[in-house]
Scaffold this motif. Structure first.
Motif, PDB file in Angstrom:
ATOM      1  N   GLU A  73     -22.110  -5.442 -65.039  1.00 30.21           N
ATOM      2  CA  GLU A  73     -22.174  -4.532 -63.894  1.00 30.21           C
ATOM      3  C   GLU A  73     -21.962  -5.292 -62.584  1.00 30.21           C
ATOM      4  O   GLU A  73     -21.264  -4.811 -61.679  1.00 30.21           O
ATOM      5  CB  GLU A  73     -23.522  -3.811 -63.871  1.00 30.21           C
ATOM      6  N   VAL A  74     -22.545  -6.481 -62.473  1.00 27.11           N
ATOM      7  CA  VAL A  74     -22.341  -7.296 -61.266  1.00 27.11           C
ATOM      8  C   VAL A  74     -20.867  -7.655 -61.118  1.00 27.11           C
ATOM      9  O   VAL A  74     -20.304  -7.588 -60.018  1.00 27.11           O
ATOM     10  CB  VAL A  74     -23.214  -8.571 -61.313  1.00 27.11           C
ATOM     11  N   ASN A  75     -20.222  -8.001 -62.221  1.00 23.38           N
ATOM     12  CA  ASN A  75     -18.791  -8.347 -62.168  1.00 23.38           C
ATOM     13  C   ASN A  75     -17.932  -7.141 -61.797  1.00 23.38           C
ATOM     14  O   ASN A  75     -16.909  -7.282 -61.112  1.00 23.38           O
ATOM     15  CB  ASN A  75     -18.345  -8.933 -63.507  1.00 23.38           C
ATOM     16  N   ARG A  76     -18.338  -5.937 -62.250  1.00 25.07           N
ATOM     17  CA  ARG A  76     -17.611  -4.722 -61.855  1.00 25.07           C
ATOM     18  C   ARG A  76     -17.744  -4.500 -60.349  1.00 25.07           C
ATOM     19  O   ARG A  76     -16.768  -4.141 -59.671  1.00 25.07           O
ATOM     20  CB  ARG A  76     -18.144  -3.513 -62.622  1.00 25.07           C
ATOM     21  N   ARG A  77     -18.930  -4.715 -59.832  1.00 22.91           N
ATOM     22  CA  ARG A  77     -19.134  -4.555 -58.388  1.00 22.91           C
ATOM     23  C   ARG A  77     -18.370  -5.620 -57.605  1.00 22.91           C
ATOM     24  O   ARG A  77     -17.846  -5.341 -56.515  1.00 22.91           O
ATOM     25  CB  ARG A  77     -20.636  -4.630 -58.066  1.00 22.91           C
ATOM     26  N   LEU A  78     -18.297  -6.827 -58.153  1.00 26.52           N
ATOM     27  CA  LEU A  78     -17.532  -7.888 -57.504  1.00 26.52           C
ATOM     28  C   LEU A  78     -16.050  -7.527 -57.461  1.00 26.52           C
ATOM     29  O   LEU A  78     -15.367  -7.792 -56.463  1.00 26.52           O
ATOM     30  CB  LEU A  78     -17.729  -9.206 -58.246  1.00 26.52           C
ATOM     31  N   ALA A  79     -15.557  -6.902 -58.529  1.00 30.97           N
ATOM     32  CA  ALA A  79     -14.148  -6.482 -58.550  1.00 30.97           C
ATOM     33  C   ALA A  79     -13.870  -5.452 -57.461  1.00 30.97           C
ATOM     34  O   ALA A  79     -12.806  -5.479 -56.818  1.00 30.97           O
ATOM     35  CB  ALA A  79     -13.802  -5.917 -59.925  1.00 30.97           C
ATOM     36  N   VAL A  80     -14.815  -4.545 -57.233  1.00 30.40           N
ATOM     37  CA  VAL A  80     -14.661  -3.547 -56.162  1.00 30.40           C
ATOM     38  C   VAL A  80     -14.612  -4.242 -54.797  1.00 30.40           C
ATOM     39  O   VAL A  80     -13.795  -3.898 -53.933  1.00 30.40           O
ATOM     40  CB  VAL A  80     -15.814  -2.523 -56.209  1.00 30.40           C
ATOM     41  N   ILE A  81     -15.499  -5.230 -54.609  1.00 35.65           N
ATOM     42  CA  ILE A  81     -15.513  -5.974 -53.350  1.00 35.65           C
ATOM     43  C   ILE A  81     -14.190  -6.701 -53.148  1.00 35.65           C
ATOM     44  O   ILE A  81     -13.611  -6.703 -52.049  1.00 35.65           O
ATOM     45  CB  ILE A  81     -16.695  -6.971 -53.335  1.00 35.65           C
ATOM     46  N   ASN A  82     -13.672  -7.315 -54.217  1.00 39.67           N
ATOM     47  CA  ASN A  82     -12.409  -8.050 -54.098  1.00 39.67           C
ATOM     48  C   ASN A  82     -11.225  -7.124 -53.845  1.00 39.67           C
ATOM     49  O   ASN A  82     -10.255  -7.515 -53.188  1.00 39.67           O
ATOM     50  CB  ASN A  82     -12.176  -8.895 -55.353  1.00 39.67           C
ATOM     51  N   ALA A  89     -25.396  -7.831 -46.719  1.00 38.07           N
ATOM     52  CA  ALA A  89     -24.659  -6.650 -47.171  1.00 38.07           C
ATOM     53  C   ALA A  89     -24.025  -6.873 -48.539  1.00 38.07           C
ATOM     54  O   ALA A  89     -24.103  -6.017 -49.434  1.00 38.07           O
ATOM     55  CB  ALA A  89     -23.594  -6.270 -46.150  1.00 38.07           C
ATOM     56  N   ILE A  90     -23.387  -8.036 -48.754  1.00 39.18           N
ATOM     57  CA  ILE A  90     -22.746  -8.322 -50.035  1.00 39.18           C
ATOM     58  C   ILE A  90     -23.797  -8.498 -51.131  1.00 39.18           C
ATOM     59  O   ILE A  90     -23.638  -7.991 -52.253  1.00 39.18           O
ATOM     60  CB  ILE A  90     -21.861  -9.574 -49.922  1.00 39.18           C
ATOM     61  N   ALA A  91     -24.883  -9.194 -50.813  1.00 38.74           N
ATOM     62  CA  ALA A  91     -25.954  -9.373 -51.796  1.00 38.74           C
ATOM     63  C   ALA A  91     -26.523  -8.033 -52.229  1.00 38.74           C
ATOM     64  O   ALA A  91     -26.775  -7.796 -53.420  1.00 38.74           O
ATOM     65  CB  ALA A  91     -27.050 -10.258 -51.215  1.00 38.74           C
ATOM     66  N   ALA A  92     -26.712  -7.129 -51.268  1.00 40.57           N
ATOM     67  CA  ALA A  92     -27.235  -5.803 -51.589  1.00 40.57           C
ATOM     68  C   ALA A  92     -26.234  -5.005 -52.418  1.00 40.57           C
ATOM     69  O   ALA A  92     -26.608  -4.321 -53.382  1.00 40.57           O
ATOM     70  CB  ALA A  92     -27.577  -5.055 -50.313  1.00 40.57           C
ATOM     71  N   GLU A  93     -24.953  -5.091 -52.073  1.00 38.62           N
ATOM     72  CA  GLU A  93     -23.930  -4.355 -52.807  1.00 38.62           C
ATOM     73  C   GLU A  93     -23.838  -4.807 -54.255  1.00 38.62           C
ATOM     74  O   GLU A  93     -23.580  -4.008 -55.159  1.00 38.62           O
ATOM     75  CB  GLU A  93     -22.580  -4.528 -52.111  1.00 38.62           C
ATOM     76  N   LEU A  94     -24.094  -6.079 -54.498  1.00 38.73           N
ATOM     77  CA  LEU A  94     -23.991  -6.619 -55.852  1.00 38.73           C
ATOM     78  C   LEU A  94     -25.215  -6.326 -56.716  1.00 38.73           C
ATOM     79  O   LEU A  94     -25.101  -6.260 -57.940  1.00 38.73           O
ATOM     80  CB  LEU A  94     -23.769  -8.133 -55.793  1.00 38.73           C
TER      81      LEU A  94
END
Length: 303
Positions: free
Chosen positions: A237-246, A77-82
């Motif tokens: 973009e990956v870092n933006r998605r990581l910020a959302v996850i965090n 799930a996290i891999a797909a979200e990123l």
């Protein structure tokens, strides 16, 4: 030249030892360089190494009542979200990097062992496997949980005594589970460790996975091929998605980091289990020291 030739003839044993020793030392240096090069240059079927970004190692801090630190690969799930639907990427893939030993057979034939790896459909757009017959399984097959596999020609010959088109659509029992053969590819060298397997099976994109009792961690890693010149845009973009996850994980007082990923192939090969951005300079220094030591042998011989 005459003087050199005279010296060689006057002391044949010493001359032979010197020439052969120098040649062997230079040969050894060439072998060391080649062994390193095959792990980093574009090499079939990993023909996009120089363009690929790698990601998958996650560090989750603050998990549980004891505020544990978990180091593992990512959950599906996290891999797909990123990675999924990255606008600046030509292709992305979620795959399990670990090769498992599977038992395969067909009805009435002996069972044999083969190396299996779980991948998604994007894997075949990044890794250029040479298809001899058939085609890879697609996203619809994966989402429908259809049991389709891609096998190497050696596995096809061992299971069906053929590696041609007549293998496509036939059933191969893998760990006693019937699987339909979707494609047959040329054998892959273990040197290409991301690509290597003998059987490629669909990774489950719907079933939840967990590692260390946490749904954010699992067995998955990702490959990303950015559009030309868009590497930094993909990383942003990956870092933006990581910020959302965090932001979501903050409710549980957790923080997820990616050890500096996504990064290029050289960083990927520098450290398989990084906790920060892998240090490529350390590997370079070690190689230069090794080359320097190896060069001392022909230098002494020549002197």
């Amino acid at each position: 030249m005459k003087q050199i030739w005279y010296e060689l003839k006057s002391q044949p044993v010493i001359s032979a030892v010197t020439v052969i020793g120098t040649a062997l030392a230079m040969f050894l240096i060439m072998v060391v360089v080649m062994l390193h090069q095959v792990t980093v240059i574009d090499l079939a079927p990993e023909t996009k190494r120089s363009r690929t970004l790698y990601m998958g190692r996650g560090i989750l801090e603050g998990f549980g009542s004891n505020k544990n630190v978990i180091q593992s690969n990512l959950s599906t799930a996290i891999a797909a979200e990123l990675t999924e639907s990255l606008e600046e990427a030509e292709a992305t893939s979620i795959y399990c990097p670990y090769v498992s030993r599977a038992l395969a057979n067909t009805e009435g034939n002996p069972t044999f062992a083969a190396d299996a790896k779980r991948v998604d459909d994007g894997f075949f757009r990044i890794i250029d496997l040479e298809f001899i017959a058939g085609k890879p399984f697609d996203r619809a097959d994966i989402m429908s949980d259809l049991r389709k596999v891609v096998i190497t020609e050696s596995v096809a010959r061992q299971a069906f005594a053929s590696d041609g088109a007549d293998v496509i659509g036939r059933t191969l029992l893998i760990d006693d589970v019937p699987q339909e053969v979707a494609g047959v590819v040329a054998d892959v060298s273990p040197v290409t460790d991301v690509a290597y397997a003998q059987i490629w099976m669909p990774v489950s994109l719907t079933a939840p996975t967990a590692s260390w009792g946490n749904p954010n961690m699992g067995d998955m890693r990702t490959l990303i091929v950015p559009r030309p010149g868009r590497d930094e845009a993909v990383k942003a973009e990956v870092n933006r998605r990581l910020a959302v996850i965090n932001t979501r994980l903050a409710a549980d007082s957790c923080t997820l980091s990616l050890a500096g990923a996504p990064y290029d192939h050289e960083h990927h090969k520098a450290d398989e289990y990084p906790v920060t951005l892998p240090d490529v300079n350390k590997g370079r220094r070690m190689r230069w020291m090794l080359f320097g030591i190896l060069l001392l042998i022909p230098a002494i011989n020549l002197s």
